[in-house]
Design an enzyme around this catalytic site. Structure first.
Site, PDB file in Angstrom:
ATOM      1  CG  HIS A  98       9.357   1.718   0.975  1.00 49.23           C
ATOM      2  ND1 HIS A  98       8.388   0.760   1.089  1.00 49.23           N
ATOM      3  CD2 HIS A  98      10.479   1.181   1.488  1.00 49.23           C
ATOM      4  CE1 HIS A  98       8.907  -0.316   1.657  1.00 49.23           C
ATOM      5  NE2 HIS A  98      10.172  -0.092   1.906  1.00 49.23           N
ATOM      6  CB  ILE A 154      -0.943  -0.011   1.224  1.00 47.71           C
ATOM      7  CG1 ILE A 154      -1.843  -1.256   1.172  1.00 47.71           C
ATOM      8  CG2 ILE A 154      -1.789   1.264   1.261  1.00 47.71           C
ATOM      9  CD1 ILE A 154      -2.793  -1.414   2.348  1.00 47.71           C
TER      10      ILE A 154
END
Ligand code: DLZ
Length: 155
Positions: free
Chosen positions: A94, A88
């Protein structure tokens, strides 16, 4: 047999009685990955796989899925692997690094071992999108990943 499972029924349906499956499951976003796991597991059973021929390996996060898949696909007895994860998006890049690495890593395992290794990994912008795809209004992507490997095993 309901929904997407119907797409593997018919005269070409493969007998899964002696096929062995590995499900590699990321523990990050566990609420989601457990639902995806259950979708994949139930789909395999409904399509004719035997409980004793389905093994599960947990890994910490999605980034570890390619290595877990490689460890499973490298075993002669394993016919197909299903990778389950949920990434998510957060506030940093990232997300992009993880998703790209996982997708490439899983594809490499497919080609290295010449076995189906499914990408049952949600890559979503938020938790709502993930829930919609883990048993919500957009189905269960774990189930779809199971159907994918079964189709790839079909001669
Ligand atoms: C670190 C991290 C973050 C921030 N988010 C997720 C995520 O949404 N989904 C997921 O599967 N894993 C996440 N991880 C963990 C990484 O996949 C990995 O386990 C760590 O970076 C250690 O290699």
């Amino acid at each position: 047999m309901a929904g997407i499972l119907k797409s593997v029924s018919g005269k070409n349906k493969i007998n899964l009685k002696n096929k062995k499956f590995a499900l590699v499951v990321a523990e990050w976003n566990e609420e989601i990955t457990e639902t995806l796991f259950n979708g994949a597991y139930q789909a395999l059973l409904e399509l004719g796989a035997k409980k004793d021929n389905i093994i599960r390996k947990n890994v910490p996060g999605s980034f570890e899925l390619p290595l877990g898949a490689q460890q499973m696909a490298g075993q002669k007895k394993i016919d197909a692997v299903i990778c389950i994860g949920c990434v998510i998006q957060g506030d940093t890049p990232h997300f992009d690094y993880i998703c790209q690495a996982v997708a490439n890593g899983i594809m490499n395992v497919n080609l290295k071992f010449n076995k189906p290794v499914a990408f049952g990994v949600l890559t979503t912008l938020n938790k709502k999108q993930a829930l919609e795809r883990a048993g919500g209004r957009l189905g269960n992507k774990g189930e779809e990943a199971a159907v994918t490997v079964v189709k790839m095993l079909t001669p």
